[in-house]
Scaffold this motif. Structure first.
Motif, mmCIF file in Angstrom:
data_model
loop_
_atom_site.group_PDB
_atom_site.id
_atom_site.type_symbol
_atom_site.label_atom_id
_atom_site.label_comp_id
_atom_site.label_asym_id
_atom_site.label_seq_id
_atom_site.Cartn_x
_atom_site.Cartn_y
_atom_site.Cartn_z
ATOM 1 N N ARG A 194 0.807 -1.223 0.000
ATOM 2 C CA ARG A 194 0.000 0.000 0.000
ATOM 3 C C ARG A 194 0.842 1.277 0.000
ATOM 4 N NH1 ARG A 194 -4.378 -1.136 4.699
ATOM 5 N NH2 ARG A 194 -2.391 -1.280 5.822
ATOM 6 N N GLY A 195 1.835 1.345 0.881
ATOM 7 C CA GLY A 195 2.626 2.564 0.986
ATOM 8 C C GLY A 195 3.336 2.928 -0.299
ATOM 9 N N GLN A 196 3.927 1.934 -0.960
ATOM 10 C CA GLN A 196 4.666 2.212 -2.183
ATOM 11 C C GLN A 196 3.741 2.608 -3.331
ATOM 12 O OE1 GLN A 196 5.063 -0.468 -0.280
ATOM 13 N NE2 GLN A 196 7.155 -0.326 0.486
ATOM 14 N N LEU A 197 2.568 2.006 -3.396
ATOM 15 C CA LEU A 197 1.615 2.386 -4.428
ATOM 16 C C LEU A 197 1.138 3.817 -4.228
ATOM 17 C CD1 LEU A 197 -0.439 -0.915 -4.611
ATOM 18 C CD2 LEU A 197 0.795 0.099 -6.516
ATOM 19 N N PRO A 233 13.116 0.075 4.825
ATOM 20 C CA PRO A 233 14.017 1.175 5.174
ATOM 21 C C PRO A 233 13.312 2.508 5.077
ATOM 22 C CG PRO A 233 15.048 -0.368 3.631
ATOM 23 C CD PRO A 233 13.620 -0.756 3.736
ATOM 24 N N ASP A 234 13.792 3.481 5.865
ATOM 25 C CA ASP A 234 13.159 4.788 5.890
ATOM 26 C C ASP A 234 13.244 5.489 4.565
ATOM 27 O OD1 ASP A 234 12.493 4.436 8.501
ATOM 28 O OD2 ASP A 234 14.246 5.491 9.303
ATOM 29 N N GLU A 235 14.357 5.240 3.800
ATOM 30 C CA GLU A 235 14.498 5.983 2.559
ATOM 31 C C GLU A 235 13.595 5.468 1.462
ATOM 32 O OE1 GLU A 235 17.734 2.761 2.262
ATOM 33 O OE2 GLU A 235 16.908 4.081 3.792
ATOM 34 N N VAL A 236 13.000 4.283 1.638
ATOM 35 C CA VAL A 236 12.128 3.757 0.610
ATOM 36 C C VAL A 236 10.875 4.608 0.518
ATOM 37 C CG1 VAL A 236 10.720 1.800 -0.073
ATOM 38 C CG2 VAL A 236 12.988 1.409 0.867
ATOM 39 N N GLY A 237 10.607 5.128 -0.667
ATOM 40 C CA GLY A 237 9.427 5.931 -0.889
ATOM 41 C C GLY A 237 9.584 7.379 -0.471
ATOM 42 N N SER A 238 10.732 7.754 0.144
ATOM 43 C CA SER A 238 10.877 9.131 0.584
ATOM 44 C C SER A 238 11.976 9.878 -0.158
ATOM 45 C CB SER A 238 11.182 9.169 2.081
ATOM 46 O OG SER A 238 12.372 8.462 2.362
ATOM 47 N N ASP A 245 2.810 6.182 -2.801
ATOM 48 C CA ASP A 245 3.925 7.059 -3.132
ATOM 49 C C ASP A 245 4.051 7.285 -4.634
ATOM 50 O OD1 ASP A 245 4.662 7.522 -0.543
ATOM 51 O OD2 ASP A 245 6.138 5.915 -0.461
ATOM 52 N N ARG A 246 3.558 6.349 -5.432
ATOM 53 C CA ARG A 246 3.571 6.519 -6.888
ATOM 54 C C ARG A 246 2.245 7.063 -7.408
ATOM 55 N NH1 ARG A 246 7.571 4.419 -10.202
ATOM 56 N NH2 ARG A 246 6.461 5.749 -11.677
ATOM 57 N N ALA A 247 1.436 7.634 -6.517
ATOM 58 C CA ALA A 247 0.180 8.300 -6.881
ATOM 59 C C ALA A 247 -0.819 7.348 -7.527
ATOM 60 C CB ALA A 247 0.440 9.489 -7.801
ATOM 61 N N VAL A 248 -0.843 6.104 -7.072
ATOM 62 C CA VAL A 248 -1.825 5.121 -7.541
ATOM 63 C C VAL A 248 -2.996 5.116 -6.561
ATOM 64 C CG1 VAL A 248 -2.261 2.697 -8.072
ATOM 65 C CG2 VAL A 248 -0.043 3.712 -8.626
ATOM 66 N N ASP A 249 -4.204 5.305 -7.077
ATOM 67 C CA ASP A 249 -5.401 5.265 -6.234
ATOM 68 C C ASP A 249 -5.724 3.816 -5.868
ATOM 69 O OD1 ASP A 249 -5.715 8.005 -6.374
ATOM 70 O OD2 ASP A 249 -7.010 7.901 -8.141
ATOM 71 N N LEU A 250 -5.963 3.564 -4.593
ATOM 72 C CA LEU A 250 -6.283 2.218 -4.133
ATOM 73 C C LEU A 250 -7.792 2.098 -3.962
ATOM 74 C CD1 LEU A 250 -3.494 1.692 -1.438
ATOM 75 C CD2 LEU A 250 -3.384 1.399 -3.920
ATOM 76 N N VAL A 251 -8.382 1.184 -4.704
ATOM 77 C CA VAL A 251 -9.823 0.948 -4.645
ATOM 78 C C VAL A 251 -10.059 -0.296 -3.793
ATOM 79 C CG1 VAL A 251 -11.930 0.527 -5.959
ATOM 80 C CG2 VAL A 251 -10.128 1.984 -6.917
ATOM 81 N N GLN A 252 -10.731 -0.123 -2.661
ATOM 82 C CA GLN A 252 -10.979 -1.221 -1.738
ATOM 83 C C GLN A 252 -12.148 -2.076 -2.224
ATOM 84 O OE1 GLN A 252 -9.493 -2.478 0.978
ATOM 85 N NE2 GLN A 252 -11.124 -3.993 1.180
ATOM 86 N N LEU A 253 -11.900 -3.376 -2.329
ATOM 87 C CA LEU A 253 -12.934 -4.335 -2.726
ATOM 88 C C LEU A 253 -12.989 -5.439 -1.680
ATOM 89 C CD1 LEU A 253 -12.104 -4.642 -6.530
ATOM 90 C CD2 LEU A 253 -13.924 -3.299 -5.499
ATOM 91 N N PHE A 254 -14.060 -5.484 -0.942
ATOM 92 C CA PHE A 254 -14.218 -6.552 0.041
ATOM 93 C C PHE A 254 -14.653 -7.830 -0.671
ATOM 94 C CE2 PHE A 254 -14.821 -2.665 2.513
ATOM 95 C CZ PHE A 254 -13.889 -2.881 3.516
ATOM 96 N N PRO A 255 -14.186 -8.981 -0.207
ATOM 97 C CA PRO A 255 -14.479 -10.241 -0.905
ATOM 98 C C PRO A 255 -15.969 -10.554 -0.911
ATOM 99 C CG PRO A 255 -13.449 -10.668 1.237
ATOM 100 C CD PRO A 255 -13.349 -9.199 1.001
ATOM 101 N N LEU A 256 -16.462 -10.921 -2.096
ATOM 102 C CA LEU A 256 -17.862 -11.317 -2.231
ATOM 103 C C LEU A 256 -18.060 -12.796 -1.936
ATOM 104 C CD1 LEU A 256 -18.678 -9.342 -5.506
ATOM 105 C CD2 LEU A 256 -19.002 -8.626 -3.133
ATOM 106 N N VAL A 273 14.546 2.880 -5.887
ATOM 107 C CA VAL A 273 14.109 3.472 -4.619
ATOM 108 C C VAL A 273 12.848 2.803 -4.125
ATOM 109 C CG1 VAL A 273 13.264 5.564 -3.544
ATOM 110 C CG2 VAL A 273 15.221 5.662 -5.065
ATOM 111 N N LEU A 274 11.873 2.661 -5.005
ATOM 112 C CA LEU A 274 10.600 2.086 -4.594
ATOM 113 C C LEU A 274 10.651 0.579 -4.753
ATOM 114 C CD1 LEU A 274 8.044 4.554 -6.115
ATOM 115 C CD2 LEU A 274 8.879 4.425 -3.800
ATOM 116 N N GLN A 275 10.511 -0.125 -3.650
ATOM 117 C CA GLN A 275 10.561 -1.570 -3.686
ATOM 118 C C GLN A 275 9.372 -2.139 -2.939
ATOM 119 O OE1 GLN A 275 12.656 -3.426 -5.433
ATOM 120 N NE2 GLN A 275 13.449 -1.508 -6.240
ATOM 121 N N PHE A 276 9.073 -3.382 -3.232
ATOM 122 C CA PHE A 276 7.900 -4.024 -2.664
ATOM 123 C C PHE A 276 8.350 -5.290 -1.966
ATOM 124 C CE2 PHE A 276 6.986 -1.469 -6.232
ATOM 125 C CZ PHE A 276 5.929 -0.700 -5.807
ATOM 126 N N VAL A 277 8.117 -5.368 -0.666
ATOM 127 C CA VAL A 277 8.681 -6.420 0.148
ATOM 128 C C VAL A 277 7.583 -7.313 0.682
ATOM 129 C CG1 VAL A 277 10.654 -5.017 0.816
ATOM 130 C CG2 VAL A 277 8.588 -4.941 2.183
#
Length: 357
Positions: free
Chosen positions: A90-93, A273-278, A95-106, A262-266
């Motif tokens: 979530r944090g990295q997305l 690390p603090d520098e990721v995304g900043s 930081d790249r200005a991606v809108d997160l659309v929440q979908l609860f499982p049906l 810089v932007l990584q997904f773990v």
């Protein structure tokens, strides 16, 4: 509203689909369903956590490829972001200005992402006239109808999917299809020597802030000197002592860098690390990747410097050569002589290409 001459891209990301497809590609069919839980995060150091790390999706590569078609005007990712695996992205997305659309499982296996994504995409195409490209990051055949509709509405449709997890019908329905592994291969061509080339650039103004911090430390040390010794002697003693602000942090083991990007997904449970995304992206690597992406797109050896800068700005809008100490983009390119070659023979035109060994 005037229509922009710059192509505008809408990117729609079926996040669960691409994450599951990548995991199953590396670890076997249906492995994701067997190994993971929707409510419990795998413990750090376990085999499942390691397998998730290996299957980490590089969103950076996807977004950079999408930016080669134009300015990304819309970027949305659809998933249930309460699950541990998705939550780790979530944090990295954001930081790249991606809108997160929440979908609860049906149900136990469906979250309705395909329907919601398709409805939003069609609405955007009718609402925003100047959307020129539609990028669908998914592999389900459910998106064939969306691709066909977008083409009928005059949009150029691009599909991005994982090999072995993408429907043949979807690859046939889009105007252009990109294999996720091919995007990683393009990124891998960017050498680590970009960091070495950055050493030739003029010093950034950051050290000034460090010097100011050192001055404050010296003054504070002078004020704390004993009065019996005299303020003058205390002040001189404080100035002769080493300034702790310039010394490195504790000798503890440094945080391991996950990658030159810089932007990584773990994987869930791992510290970020603090520098990721900043921190801004490395300008040398940004330059090299922009050239590689343009070369993969137009197959030309020499690239226009203006096209390269435009691509760099799409990938990282915060890039400014003046912040790095250069009066012009051409001067910035010349400082990267270790990784690129310049051709200034044209009238007012500068062309560049990767430096040959």
């Amino acid at each position: 509203m005037p229509i922009s001459a710059e192509p505008r891209v809408a990117l729609y990301f079926d996040f669960d689909n691409i994450v599951i497809s990548r995991y199953d590609q590396l670890h076997g069919d249906f492995a994701y369903r067997k190994d993971t839980s929707r409510s419990k995060a795998p413990s750090a150091g376990t085999k499942t956590a390691e397998k998730l790390r290996e299957a980490t999706v590089d969103i950076d590569a996807v977004l950079d490829f999408a930016a080669t078609f134009g300015t990304i005007a819309i970027a949305r990712a659809y998933a249930d972001w309460s699950t541990p695996v998705n939550a780790s992205y979530r944090g990295q997305l954001i930081d790249r200005a991606v809108d997160l659309v929440q979908l609860f499982p049906l149900s136990a296996t469906k979250n309705g992402a395909d329907i919601r994504l398709a409805v939003d995409a069609v609405e955007d195409m009718f609402r925003i006239d100047d959307l020129s490209h539609i990028v669908i990051v998914a592999g389900d055949s459910d998106y064939v109808a969306l691709a066909q509709k977008a083409k009928r509405l005059g949009r150029y449709v691009v599909g991005i999917g994982v090999a072995g997890g993408t429907s043949r019908a979807l690859t046939a329905a889009v105007d252009e299809f990109a294999d996720y592994d091919a995007l990683l291969a393009t990124d891998a061509e960017v050498g680590d020597d970009a960091d070495e080339a950055a050493a030739t650039a003029p010093a950034e103004p950051a050290p000034n802030r460090r010097r100011r911090a050192s001055t404050k430390t010296v003054d504070a040390a002078a004020d704390e000197a004993p009065e019996a010794s005299g303020r003058a002697r205390g002040s001189r003693r404080a100035k002769s002592e080493p300034v702790e602000a310039d010394e490195p942090a504790e000798p503890a083991a440094p945080v391991e860098r996950l990658s030159p990007r810089v932007l990584q997904f773990v994987a869930p449970g791992d510290p970020v690390p603090d520098e990721v995304g900043s921190s801004p992206r490395n300008p040398g690597r940004l330059l090299q990747k922009a050239i590689e992406l343009l070369h993969a797109k137009n197959d030309e050896e020499w690239q226009s410097s203006s096209a390269v800068k435009n691509q760099m700005m799409r990938m990282d809008p915060s890039f400014q050569e003046r912040r790095l100490g250069f009066a012009s983009f051409t001067e910035f390119l010349k400082s990267r002589g270790g990784v690129v070659e310049l051709d200034e023979t044209g009238r007012g035109r500068v062309r560049i290409r990767p430096k040959k060994d």
